[in-house]
Design a protein around this motif. Structure first.
Motif, PDB file in Angstrom:
ATOM      1  N   UNK A  84     -55.726  -6.869  17.340  1.00  0.00           N
ATOM      2  CA  UNK A  84     -54.421  -7.761  18.097  1.00  0.00           C
ATOM      3  C   UNK A  84     -54.524  -9.258  17.551  1.00  0.00           C
ATOM      4  N   UNK A  85     -55.791  -9.811  17.318  1.00  0.00           N
ATOM      5  CA  UNK A  85     -55.722 -11.184  16.533  1.00  0.00           C
ATOM      6  C   UNK A  85     -55.012 -11.086  15.446  1.00  0.00           C
ATOM      7  N   UNK A  86     -55.303 -10.035  14.612  1.00  0.00           N
ATOM      8  CA  UNK A  86     -54.799  -9.904  13.127  1.00  0.00           C
ATOM      9  C   UNK A  86     -53.481  -9.903  13.101  1.00  0.00           C
ATOM     10  N   UNK A  87     -52.877  -9.200  14.068  1.00  0.00           N
ATOM     11  CA  UNK A  87     -51.527  -8.853  14.121  1.00  0.00           C
ATOM     12  C   UNK A  87     -50.647  -9.841  14.552  1.00  0.00           C
ATOM     13  N   UNK A  88     -51.314 -10.790  15.584  1.00  0.00           N
ATOM     14  CA  UNK A  88     -50.645 -11.770  16.130  1.00  0.00           C
ATOM     15  C   UNK A  88     -50.354 -12.788  14.932  1.00  0.00           C
ATOM     16  N   UNK A  89     -51.498 -12.966  14.361  1.00  0.00           N
ATOM     17  CA  UNK A  89     -51.435 -13.920  13.054  1.00  0.00           C
ATOM     18  C   UNK A  89     -50.311 -13.597  12.013  1.00  0.00           C
ATOM     19  N   UNK A  90     -50.455 -12.305  11.757  1.00  0.00           N
ATOM     20  CA  UNK A  90     -49.324 -11.620  10.877  1.00  0.00           C
ATOM     21  C   UNK A  90     -47.853 -11.969  11.376  1.00  0.00           C
ATOM     22  N   UNK A 138     -47.499 -15.688  10.978  1.00  0.00           N
ATOM     23  CA  UNK A 138     -46.860 -16.052   9.473  1.00  0.00           C
ATOM     24  C   UNK A 138     -45.413 -15.270   8.963  1.00  0.00           C
ATOM     25  N   UNK A 139     -45.030 -14.179   9.467  1.00  0.00           N
ATOM     26  CA  UNK A 139     -43.937 -13.744   9.435  1.00  0.00           C
ATOM     27  C   UNK A 139     -42.873 -14.487   9.417  1.00  0.00           C
ATOM     28  N   UNK A 140     -43.065 -15.378  10.741  1.00  0.00           N
ATOM     29  CA  UNK A 140     -41.941 -16.064  11.369  1.00  0.00           C
ATOM     30  C   UNK A 140     -41.799 -17.213  10.526  1.00  0.00           C
ATOM     31  N   UNK A 191     -42.611 -17.794   7.404  1.00  0.00           N
ATOM     32  CA  UNK A 191     -42.102 -17.346   6.076  1.00  0.00           C
ATOM     33  C   UNK A 191     -40.744 -17.362   6.170  1.00  0.00           C
ATOM     34  N   UNK A 192     -40.046 -16.704   7.183  1.00  0.00           N
ATOM     35  CA  UNK A 192     -38.597 -16.410   7.579  1.00  0.00           C
ATOM     36  C   UNK A 192     -37.959 -17.960   7.555  1.00  0.00           C
ATOM     37  N   UNK A 193     -38.674 -18.836   8.568  1.00  0.00           N
ATOM     38  CA  UNK A 193     -38.127 -19.971   8.794  1.00  0.00           C
ATOM     39  C   UNK A 193     -38.007 -20.918   7.634  1.00  0.00           C
ATOM     40  N   UNK A 194     -39.085 -20.687   6.796  1.00  0.00           N
ATOM     41  CA  UNK A 194     -39.302 -21.823   5.528  1.00  0.00           C
ATOM     42  C   UNK A 194     -38.249 -21.146   4.459  1.00  0.00           C
ATOM     43  N   UNK A 249     -41.990 -21.434   1.417  1.00  0.00           N
ATOM     44  CA  UNK A 249     -41.392 -19.920   1.668  1.00  0.00           C
ATOM     45  C   UNK A 249     -42.286 -19.103   0.801  1.00  0.00           C
ATOM     46  N   UNK A 250     -42.376 -19.117  -0.433  1.00  0.00           N
ATOM     47  CA  UNK A 250     -42.823 -18.244  -1.315  1.00  0.00           C
ATOM     48  C   UNK A 250     -44.240 -17.906  -1.084  1.00  0.00           C
ATOM     49  N   UNK A 251     -45.153 -18.965  -0.824  1.00  0.00           N
ATOM     50  CA  UNK A 251     -46.605 -18.548  -0.613  1.00  0.00           C
ATOM     51  C   UNK A 251     -46.746 -18.140   0.917  1.00  0.00           C
ATOM     52  N   UNK A 252     -45.901 -18.311   1.810  1.00  0.00           N
ATOM     53  CA  UNK A 252     -45.744 -17.694   3.179  1.00  0.00           C
ATOM     54  C   UNK A 252     -45.446 -16.275   3.136  1.00  0.00           C
TER      55      UNK A 252
END
Length: 190
Positions: A88-94, A97-99, A101-104, A112-115
């Motif tokens: 659950x913690x790993x999925x929350x961090x993922x 990170x996806x959010x 990356x999208x906002x960047x 954006x690219x590293x994210x």
């Protein structure tokens, strides 16, 4: 005794939980009340209608903080619960990170690219975490939670093995008996 366990002694000597006194609570549910429904926090110096002192003589009544109910399901075994929390913690961090990356990406940031790359890696790790929960649960069930039913394949195999061992022991005892008798009782071929 804690707040949730306060009890009142009844005339017959039994004890009743404080939950039975809910009708005596003040409307905002956190002010203790007297038997007549008035607030129990009176000035100790002013006498009440019955001629006694107010809060100095009476104990305020409390409602319980919670009511315990029996669990609907059994608790997960410790290794399974540990892997589930980790997943659950790993999925929350993922997801975070996806959010990001999208906002960047929408903002046109250099981040954006590293994210995006880290989100892809995190997605792989999150998939591994979810599979880890499943594998851990299966392993725990295999080691500790085997339910033996009459139609179980394992039980049938054990029954066959026991039968074969009994037959082998019986044949060995018969051979030993024949050897002890010195061959007496055997039919000779000559």
């Amino acid at each position: 005794m804690g707040t949730a366990e306060r009890q009142e002694t009844l005339p017959d000597g039994g004890a009743a939980r404080a939950t039975a006194r809910r009708q005596l609570e003040a409307p905002d549910h956190d002010i203790p009340t007297d038997r007549d429904g008035t607030a129990a926090y009176r000035n100790a110096a002013e006498p009440d209608e019955r001629g006694g002192r107010g809060a100095a003589q009476k104990q305020p009544e409390y409602r319980p903080l919670w009511i315990e109910e029996p669990a609907r399901r059994r608790r997960l075994p410790d290794p399974v619960r540990t892997s589930a929390v980790r997943a659950v913690l790993i999925i929350a961090v993922t997801l975070i990170q996806a959010m990001v990356a999208f906002l960047c990406t929408m903002a046109g940031s250099w981040l954006a690219f590293p994210m995006v790359i880290s989100s892809v890696v995190s997605t792989v790790v999150a998939t591994w975490g979810a599979l880890d929960v499943w594998v851990t649960r299966q392993v725990w069930n295999q080691r500790h939670g085997v339910v033996s039913t009459p139609s179980s394949t394992a039980r049938a195999l054990r029954r066959e093995r026991r039968k074969a061992r009994r037959q082998a022991r019986a044949a060995e005892r018969a051979q030993e008996r024949i050897r002890r008798q010195g061959g007496a009782g055997q039919l000779s071929h000559s």
